[in-house]
Design a protein around this motif. Structure first.
Motif, PDB file in Angstrom:
ATOM      1  N   SER A  25       0.821  -1.214   0.000  1.00 16.09           N
ATOM      2  CA  SER A  25       0.000   0.000   0.000  1.00 16.09           C
ATOM      3  C   SER A  25       0.857   1.267   0.000  1.00 16.09           C
ATOM      4  N   GLN A  26       2.125   1.141   0.397  1.00 15.43           N
ATOM      5  CA  GLN A  26       3.002   2.305   0.506  1.00 15.43           C
ATOM      6  C   GLN A  26       4.200   2.240  -0.434  1.00 15.43           C
ATOM      7  N   ASP A  27       4.209   1.298  -1.369  1.00 14.13           N
ATOM      8  CA  ASP A  27       5.380   1.054  -2.213  1.00 14.13           C
ATOM      9  C   ASP A  27       5.117   1.487  -3.661  1.00 14.13           C
ATOM     10  N   SER A  28       5.252   2.775  -3.904  1.00 15.11           N
ATOM     11  CA  SER A  28       5.007   3.316  -5.243  1.00 15.11           C
ATOM     12  C   SER A  28       6.016   2.803  -6.261  1.00 15.11           C
ATOM     13  N   PHE A  29       7.253   2.580  -5.831  1.00 15.06           N
ATOM     14  CA  PHE A  29       8.290   2.133  -6.754  1.00 15.06           C
ATOM     15  C   PHE A  29       7.972   0.755  -7.323  1.00 15.06           C
ATOM     16  N   SER A  30       7.567  -0.174  -6.469  1.00 18.09           N
ATOM     17  CA  SER A  30       7.217  -1.519  -6.949  1.00 18.09           C
ATOM     18  C   SER A  30       6.015  -1.470  -7.883  1.00 18.09           C
ATOM     19  N   LYS A  31       5.074  -0.584  -7.581  1.00 18.29           N
ATOM     20  CA  LYS A  31       3.922  -0.413  -8.467  1.00 18.29           C
ATOM     21  C   LYS A  31       4.374   0.115  -9.823  1.00 18.29           C
ATOM     22  N   MET A  32       5.304   1.075  -9.826  1.00 21.87           N
ATOM     23  CA  MET A  32       5.806   1.636 -11.074  1.00 21.87           C
ATOM     24  C   MET A  32       6.482   0.552 -11.924  1.00 21.87           C
TER      25      MET A  32
ATOM     26  N   THR B  18      12.912  -6.182  -3.696  1.00 19.73           N
ATOM     27  CA  THR B  18      11.518  -6.149  -3.241  1.00 19.73           C
ATOM     28  C   THR B  18      11.092  -7.510  -2.696  1.00 19.73           C
TER      29      THR B  18
END
Length: 145
Positions: free
Chosen positions: A21-28, A69
């Protein structure tokens, strides 16, 4: 009557949900977590054109980030905040555009303050592209109270 404490698998799942929920980099990067458990994580992603280096192969930084990750999910899966102390990676083969890469982290050793993990990055044909080893320091901070 107090509720039962969560099982190790439930703790791993709750930690994964919080971290994602707080990991924008992995989402990117488009990382998709397939499975987590105590000391374990498996995720996958598709190699996109914007992930390539100047020679048309998967950039080593992307491979490293995906392995890091999976390492993070595996070492935090026990519910105590853990941070990387030392990591190494061996690049064995190049990833190519369109490859579906699986990144699998497994716990090799777990002690009170230190955990050691191995992460294997492989393509859709089962060919190993990289081997990552990480040592994590386990803090006393509980992630899920």
């Amino acid at each position: 009557m107090s509720p039962l404490p969560p099982t190790p698998s439930q703790t791993a799942e709750a930690v994964k949900t919080l971290m994602l929920s707080q990991d924008s980099f992995s989402k990117m990067l488009g990382l998709e977590v397939d499975e987590v458990g105590p000391g374990y994580c498996r995720l996958h992603f598709v190699v996109r054109p914007d992930m390539l280096n100047g020679f048309g192969a998967l950039h080593g930084g992307v491979t490293f980030a995906a392995a890091d990750t999976a390492f993070a999910f595996a070492c935090n899966s026990h519910g105590r905040q853990s941070v990387g102390l030392t990591v190494t990676i061996d690049y064995l083969e190049a990833g190519r555009p369109g490859d579906v890469l699986t990144v699998e982290a497994s716990e090799l050793s777990l002690k009170h303050k230190v955990g050691v993990y191995q992460v294997r990055v492989s393509n859709q044909h089962g060919v190993a592209l990289a081997l990552f080893k990480g040592t994590a320091y386990r803090t006393s901070h509980e992630i899920i109270p």
